[in-house]
Design a protein around this motif. Structure first.
Motif, PDB file in Angstrom:
ATOM      1  N   GLU A   1      23.119  42.549  41.031  1.00 49.25           N
ATOM      2  CA  GLU A   1      23.151  43.245  39.749  1.00 49.25           C
ATOM      3  C   GLU A   1      24.549  43.809  39.531  1.00 49.25           C
ATOM      4  O   GLU A   1      25.278  44.104  40.488  1.00 49.25           O
ATOM      5  CB  GLU A   1      22.107  44.363  39.721  1.00 49.25           C
ATOM      6  CG  GLU A   1      20.679  43.847  39.783  1.00 49.25           C
ATOM      7  CD  GLU A   1      19.654  44.969  39.745  1.00 49.25           C
ATOM      8  OE1 GLU A   1      19.947  46.026  39.137  1.00 49.25           O
ATOM      9  OE2 GLU A   1      18.561  44.797  40.316  1.00 49.25           O
TER      10      GLU A   1
ATOM     11  N   GLU B   1      25.542  46.994  41.360  1.00 42.52           N
ATOM     12  CA  GLU B   1      25.448  47.017  42.824  1.00 42.52           C
ATOM     13  C   GLU B   1      26.845  46.823  43.412  1.00 42.52           C
ATOM     14  O   GLU B   1      27.169  45.783  43.989  1.00 42.52           O
ATOM     15  CB  GLU B   1      24.483  45.932  43.310  1.00 42.52           C
ATOM     16  CG  GLU B   1      23.032  46.196  42.938  1.00 42.52           C
ATOM     17  CD  GLU B   1      22.094  45.095  43.408  1.00 42.52           C
ATOM     18  OE1 GLU B   1      20.987  45.433  43.898  1.00 42.52           O
ATOM     19  OE2 GLU B   1      22.430  43.903  43.282  1.00 42.52           O
TER      20      GLU B   1
ATOM     21  N   THR C   1      14.887  37.882  34.241  1.00 42.96           N
ATOM     22  CA  THR C   1      16.317  38.198  34.284  1.00 42.96           C
ATOM     23  C   THR C   1      17.146  37.157  33.561  1.00 42.96           C
ATOM     24  O   THR C   1      16.803  35.971  33.552  1.00 42.96           O
ATOM     25  CB  THR C   1      16.818  38.300  35.745  1.00 42.96           C
ATOM     26  OG1 THR C   1      18.187  38.705  35.757  1.00 42.96           O
ATOM     27  CG2 THR C   1      16.697  36.969  36.467  1.00 42.96           C
TER      28      THR C   1
ATOM     29  N   GLU D   1      20.310  40.597  35.655  1.00 40.62           N
ATOM     30  CA  GLU D   1      19.798  41.817  35.062  1.00 40.62           C
ATOM     31  C   GLU D   1      18.655  42.355  35.917  1.00 40.62           C
ATOM     32  O   GLU D   1      18.007  41.595  36.641  1.00 40.62           O
ATOM     33  CB  GLU D   1      19.323  41.540  33.635  1.00 40.62           C
ATOM     34  CG  GLU D   1      20.448  41.071  32.727  1.00 40.62           C
ATOM     35  CD  GLU D   1      19.979  40.315  31.502  1.00 40.62           C
ATOM     36  OE1 GLU D   1      20.813  40.032  30.641  1.00 40.62           O
ATOM     37  OE2 GLU D   1      18.768  39.990  31.438  1.00 40.62           O
ATOM     38  N   ARG D   2      18.416  43.643  35.832  1.00 44.20           N
ATOM     39  CA  ARG D   2      17.357  44.254  36.632  1.00 44.20           C
ATOM     40  C   ARG D   2      16.001  43.735  36.172  1.00 44.20           C
ATOM     41  O   ARG D   2      15.621  43.915  35.004  1.00 44.20           O
ATOM     42  CB  ARG D   2      17.415  45.767  36.510  1.00 44.20           C
ATOM     43  CG  ARG D   2      16.422  46.490  37.405  1.00 44.20           C
ATOM     44  CD  ARG D   2      16.681  47.990  37.380  1.00 44.20           C
ATOM     45  NE  ARG D   2      15.712  48.738  38.148  1.00 44.20           N
ATOM     46  CZ  ARG D   2      15.736  48.889  39.474  1.00 44.20           C
ATOM     47  NH1 ARG D   2      16.707  48.323  40.163  1.00 44.20           N
ATOM     48  NH2 ARG D   2      14.833  49.594  40.100  1.00 44.20           N
TER      49      ARG D   2
ATOM     50  N   ARG E   1      12.303  43.440  42.709  1.00 45.73           N
ATOM     51  CA  ARG E   1      13.440  44.342  42.902  1.00 45.73           C
ATOM     52  C   ARG E   1      13.646  44.580  44.388  1.00 45.73           C
ATOM     53  O   ARG E   1      12.673  44.701  45.146  1.00 45.73           O
ATOM     54  CB  ARG E   1      13.189  45.679  42.202  1.00 45.73           C
ATOM     55  CG  ARG E   1      13.070  45.578  40.699  1.00 45.73           C
ATOM     56  CD  ARG E   1      12.769  46.955  40.125  1.00 45.73           C
ATOM     57  NE  ARG E   1      12.380  46.888  38.729  1.00 45.73           N
ATOM     58  CZ  ARG E   1      11.785  47.880  38.072  1.00 45.73           C
ATOM     59  NH1 ARG E   1      11.515  49.022  38.722  1.00 45.73           N
ATOM     60  NH2 ARG E   1      11.455  47.747  36.812  1.00 45.73           N
ATOM     61  N   ARG E   2      14.895  44.653  44.776  1.00 41.98           N
ATOM     62  CA  ARG E   2      15.212  44.874  46.186  1.00 41.98           C
ATOM     63  C   ARG E   2      14.677  46.224  46.656  1.00 41.98           C
ATOM     64  O   ARG E   2      14.832  47.230  45.964  1.00 41.98           O
ATOM     65  CB  ARG E   2      16.720  44.825  46.413  1.00 41.98           C
ATOM     66  CG  ARG E   2      17.311  43.437  46.352  1.00 41.98           C
ATOM     67  CD  ARG E   2      18.793  43.461  46.689  1.00 41.98           C
ATOM     68  NE  ARG E   2      19.333  42.122  46.782  1.00 41.98           N
ATOM     69  CZ  ARG E   2      19.290  41.373  47.875  1.00 41.98           C
ATOM     70  NH1 ARG E   2      18.753  41.867  48.981  1.00 41.98           N
ATOM     71  NH2 ARG E   2      19.788  40.163  47.891  1.00 41.98           N
TER      72      ARG E   2
END
Length: 398
Positions: A239, A242, A312, A324-325, A332-333
């Motif tokens: 992302e 990040e 995304t 994109e989130r 999601r991580r």
């Protein structure tokens, strides 16, 4: 309030503050503390590696595919890092926690998308520890080199087992991508017949420097279109916010050089295939083009997870796939120690990869079938030396 009670209150306050400060320090330094416990504490030069695998034995494989006919493609999949470290630089083959993660998380999420396109072969190997990727000490680099030689031995056994005619797909994720890239350099690209059988080499979550395509990968180019075969498809994603992960991917990561050394990827341009476009393009692809991610942890290989589409958008920027989130928390991580060095416990591009592999494997299978219908090539002409003409004497009698 008595002086004794005041003193007690001050002592309790100081102790509480000290505990809070200690906890804060441990949180801020959690990865350094983690690394301290994962360091084998022995130079690699004096280290005795675990027992080597015998790839002629079925026990050296997580999966060893079977075939219904001579045209079914074979998929060679190299798993990412699942061993954190501690006692060993390279994991033992019977390390339960590492093996469980391969079987329960990695194969369902990352190998399964390719199972539709061919029979899966997944070798066990003495993988370099997570610790050896969290720093770039000489010992850590040697551990990665060592792990590659297991993967090469497994791949050569795989080629022997699947025969000389079957299409193949090469897949590597994370550490496995590093080793699969070297296979492309050392084994696939130099072999014209083997390259002709390759549908595609997927190098996922591992950097692929573009300068390699001017050297050892000159005969194994990047996939430029969704229909290209006999080529390399690669991306590492993050992302946009990040920043630490982006710094690791673009500065601290290492990849192969033409001399087969490991060197930093900083200042080296990287291949980025946008999985939403199936091509190495800087064009932005919106979430409408996302075929679907999946969280398949714990699924059996024959179970198909329901893909989550339109999660995304994606765009290649400076060799990194910026995403994109995802709206779904399943994609999601998680917050884990060393998360930026780990492979996510889901596959954000599960369906995109599944469809891409199916298309390219069908194309190369069709090409191979068509080529086998052609007449065999003429052999090299033989030179014929001039021979003197000796006249036959006339023996007729008049």
């Amino acid at each position: 309030m008595s002086s004794i009670r005041i003193a007690r209150w001050i002592v309790v306050t100081l102790i509480t503050a000290a505990i809070l400060l200690l906890m804060l320090a441990m949180w801020l330094l959690r990865e350094q503390i983690f690394q301290t416990f994962q360091d084998p504490g022995e130079p690699y030069q004096t280290y005795t590696p675990p027992e080597a695998p015998d790839y002629a034995d079925a026990s050296a494989w997580y999966l060893q595919g079977q075939f219904d006919d001579d045209t079914t493609p074979a998929v060679f999949f190299v798993h990412p890092t699942t061993y954190s470290g501690g006692a060993e630089w390279n994991a033992k083959l019977d390390k339960d926690t590492a093996n469980d993660r391969v079987e329960e998380v990695i194969i369902p999420n990352y190998a399964a998308p390719f199972a539709v396109s061919g029979s899966l072969f997944v070798p066990r190997y003495r993988q370099a520890s997570l610790y050896s990727f969290m720093n770039n000490r000489e010992d850590s680099v040697l551990a990665r080199h060592f792990a590659y030689h297991d993967v090469e031995a497994a791949f050569r056994q795989f080629l022997q087992d699947v025969g000389d005619d079957r299409p193949i797909i090469l897949v590597g994720v994370g550490q496995g991508g590093l080793h699969a890239l070297r296979l492309g350099m050392d084994v696939v690209a130099p072999d014209e017949a083997l390259t002709a059988r390759l549908a595609v080499a997927y190098i996922l979550e591992a950097p692929v420097p573009l300068d390699l395509f001017e050297g050892p990968l000159a005969d194994l180019p990047a996939c430029d279109t969704p229909e290209d075969v006999r080529c390399v498809y690669a991306f590492s994603y993050a992302e946009e916010d990040e920043t630490r992960r982006l710094r690791i991917l673009t500065e601290r990561s290492m990849s192969w050089t033409e001399q087969r050394d490991l060197d930093f990827v900083e200042e080296r341009r990287l291949l980025c295939t946008n999985p939403l476009l199936a091509a190495p393009s800087n064009q932005y692809a919106s979430a409408r083009m996302h075929r679907g991610g999946a969280s398949a942890t714990g699924f059996s290989l024959d179970a198909t997870p329901a893909p989550l589409p339109m999660q995304t958008g994606a765009q290649c920027t400076d060799g990194i796939l910026l995403i994109e989130r995802p709206p779904s928390p399943l994609l999601r991580r998680p917050s884990r120690i060393a998360e930026d060095f780990l492979i996510a416990p889901f596959n954000l591009f599960y369906e995109d990869l599944r469809l891409d592999a199916a298309r390219r494997s069908l194309i190369v299978s069709t090409i191979l079938q068509e080529e086998r219908r052609w007449a065999p090539p003429f052999e090299d002409p033989e030179s014929v030396e001039d021979a003197p003409v000796i006249p036959i004497p006339d023996r007729r009698r008049f």
